[in-house]
Enzyme design. Structure first.
Site, mmCIF file in Angstrom:
data_model
loop_
_atom_site.group_PDB
_atom_site.id
_atom_site.type_symbol
_atom_site.label_atom_id
_atom_site.label_comp_id
_atom_site.label_asym_id
_atom_site.label_seq_id
_atom_site.Cartn_x
_atom_site.Cartn_y
_atom_site.Cartn_z
ATOM 1 N N TYR A 113 0.854 -1.200 0.000
ATOM 2 C CA TYR A 113 0.000 0.000 0.000
ATOM 3 C C TYR A 113 0.890 1.251 0.000
ATOM 4 C CZ TYR A 113 -3.667 3.026 2.077
ATOM 5 O OH TYR A 113 -4.571 4.015 2.355
ATOM 6 N N ASP A 185 -0.078 -7.278 6.372
ATOM 7 C CA ASP A 185 -1.267 -6.453 6.149
ATOM 8 C C ASP A 185 -2.303 -7.390 5.525
ATOM 9 O OD1 ASP A 185 -3.281 -4.807 5.115
ATOM 10 O OD2 ASP A 185 -1.905 -3.129 4.802
ATOM 11 N N LYS A 210 -12.030 -0.802 5.896
ATOM 12 C CA LYS A 210 -12.498 -1.455 4.675
ATOM 13 C C LYS A 210 -13.681 -2.379 5.010
ATOM 14 C CE LYS A 210 -9.277 0.917 2.748
ATOM 15 N NZ LYS A 210 -7.884 0.530 2.643
HETATM 16 C C1 LIG Z 1 -6.738 1.315 3.045
HETATM 17 C C2 LIG Z 1 -5.586 0.446 3.378
HETATM 18 C C3 LIG Z 1 -4.765 0.744 4.458
HETATM 19 C C4 LIG Z 1 -4.915 1.994 5.285
HETATM 20 O O1 LIG Z 1 -6.100 2.035 5.990
HETATM 21 P P1 LIG Z 1 -6.707 3.473 6.445
HETATM 22 O O2 LIG Z 1 -7.768 3.085 7.395
HETATM 23 O O3 LIG Z 1 -7.198 4.119 5.196
HETATM 24 O O4 LIG Z 1 -5.590 4.237 7.088
HETATM 25 C C5 LIG Z 1 -3.744 -0.133 4.746
HETATM 26 N N1 LIG Z 1 -3.533 -1.232 4.009
HETATM 27 C C6 LIG Z 1 -4.309 -1.546 2.966
HETATM 28 C C7 LIG Z 1 -4.032 -2.788 2.203
HETATM 29 C C8 LIG Z 1 -5.354 -0.716 2.611
HETATM 30 O O5 LIG Z 1 -6.099 -1.016 1.547
#
Ligand SMILES: *Cc1c(COP(=O)(O)O)cnc(C)c1O
Length: 397
Positions: A113, A185, A210
């Protein structure tokens, strides 16, 4: 209670709803707190001793609203404890800062990311922490990149935008042979579509923003650790001042209850759209982990129990004007960042070569990322058919 392990759908409904958190109402209520009052010094001492065990001590340590949600996520991910953060980005930075110090070396996946890459290059670098990027498909080759001062191996699988799926068990095994901490992640899989701790991950991170929240209205992050890493993650995150609003946690917990059914439906809808895209002559290839054209597809087949609504596809060609014609003027797909809500989103992503350093990306072929929501796929296909017509008109076809 029976000893039979609960199925995931049952867990999603029941976890975190212990009466000590919920007082018997269905959704554990919103407890807003900074100060917690005590009747005696002995009670304060008791609370201090048990501040990690779901007893209120001070607002920053959390309230039953937080404890309930933390217990649910920890159990779903398969770890021993979960820390909460005001965003996914905060979860990533706090996890890294909890396990890295000046002079250390970090191995970061090249398809990470973009803001995580920027954190490494713009913040960690200034703290004397050096980052090397590695090919998401490096597998056992990771051994050659490990240095005496390498402390953390960071994975994101599938990767952002380009969707490469990593061989997590192999990477984790080699990292552990060298004493590294393995962080993943795990946002795309959510806490239910892969088993990070069974694959050797030490800390699994979610942008709860998400699919857990699921309604595009709350920012939140979680980091879940195994027994060997929980104390340090929890304490360092606390010392870094990480805390979340109980109102936001309430909404995230509410989103969680429908996670399984939303993911299953969005996965199904996304595969309907992906199958249709395969019939389009303009398509170069799909970047959807469930399809063989996606790098690392075999690891998706082996390690994941399902997908979701997010994938990309690559076109054979296209000018900027043609791409604009494609993505502008959609009826159902909206243009915007983030994903994981119930609604469909579209992005034409250019300049990917600028955010890759260990691998090469051919930017002459345009990439479009879709997030498929809960709309009827027939309406979405009609929307995309019209988009291809606009694009072809600009391309003079
Ligand atoms: C959106 C996202 C993040 C960050 O999350 P936020 O809540 O927007 O800070 C981290 N890793 C991945 C894979 C993402 O899609």
């Amino acid at each position: 209670m029976s000893d039979k392990p609960m199925k995931t759908a049952t867990k999603i409904v029941s976890l975190g709803r212990d009466k000590k958190y919920s007082m018997g109402v269905i959704n554990p209520p919103v407890f807003r707190a900074s100060t917690i009052v005590f009747d005696s010094m002995e009670q304060m001492r008791h609370a201090a001793r048990h501040k990690h065990n779901g007893e209120m001590f001070y607002g920053r340590r959390g309230t039953p609203t937080h404890f309930s949600f933390q217990a649910a996520i920890a159990e779903l991910e398969g770890g021993v404890g979960t820390a909460l953060y005001p965003s996914g980005a905060a979860a990533i930075s706090a996890a890294l800062l909890s396990f890295l110090k000046a002079g250390d070396h970090l191995l970061m996946v090249d398809s990470v990311y973009e803001p995580t890459r920027d954190l490494c290059d713009k913040v960690l670098k200034g703290y004397g922490i050096e980052t090397s990027y590695y090919d998401p498909l490096i597998g056992a080759g990771i051994a050659e990149l490990i240095r005496p001062n390498t402390k953390v191996l960071f994975l994101e699988s599938p990767g952002s935008i380009t969707m490469e799926v990593q061989d997590v068990p192999t990477l984790a095994r080699i990292a552990h042979e060298h004493g590294l901490t393995v962080m993943l992640d795990n946002t795309w899989a959510s806490p239910i579509n892969c088993r990070p701790f069974e694959m050797g991950v030490d800390i699994s991170i979610q942008a709860a923003t998400k699919y857990i929240v699921g309604h595009s209205d709350v920012m939140m992050g979680t980091a879940t650790a195994n027994a060997g890493h929980w104390d340090q993650l929890r304490e360092h995150s606390y010392l870094l001042g990480q805390t979340t609003s109980p109102d936001d946690v309430y909404l995230a917990a509410r989103g969680l209850r429908t996670l399984g059914i939303r993911l299953a439906q969005q996965d199904k809808n996304a595969r309907t759209i992906a199958d249709w895209l395969l019939t389009r002559p303009e398509l170069d290839h799909l970047r959807h982990p469930a399809y063989p054209s996606c790098p690392g597809h075999e690891f998706f087949e082996r390690d994941f129990s399902g997908g979701n609504g997010l994938f990309s596809f690559v076109l054979k060609d296209g000018s900027n004007a043609a791409l604009e014609a494609f993505v502008e003027g959609m009826e159902h797909f909206k243009m915007g960042f983030s994903w994981g809500g119930y609604e469909s989103l579209i992005l034409a992503i250019t300049g990917i070569d600028r955010i890759r350093s260990a691998t090469r990306w051919d930017s002459s072929k345009p990439l479009i990322r879709l997030h498929i929501g809960l709309e009827d796929p027939e309406d979405l296909i009609a929307d995309l058919t019209a988009a291809f017509e606009r694009y072809n008109a600009v391309m003079g076809r």
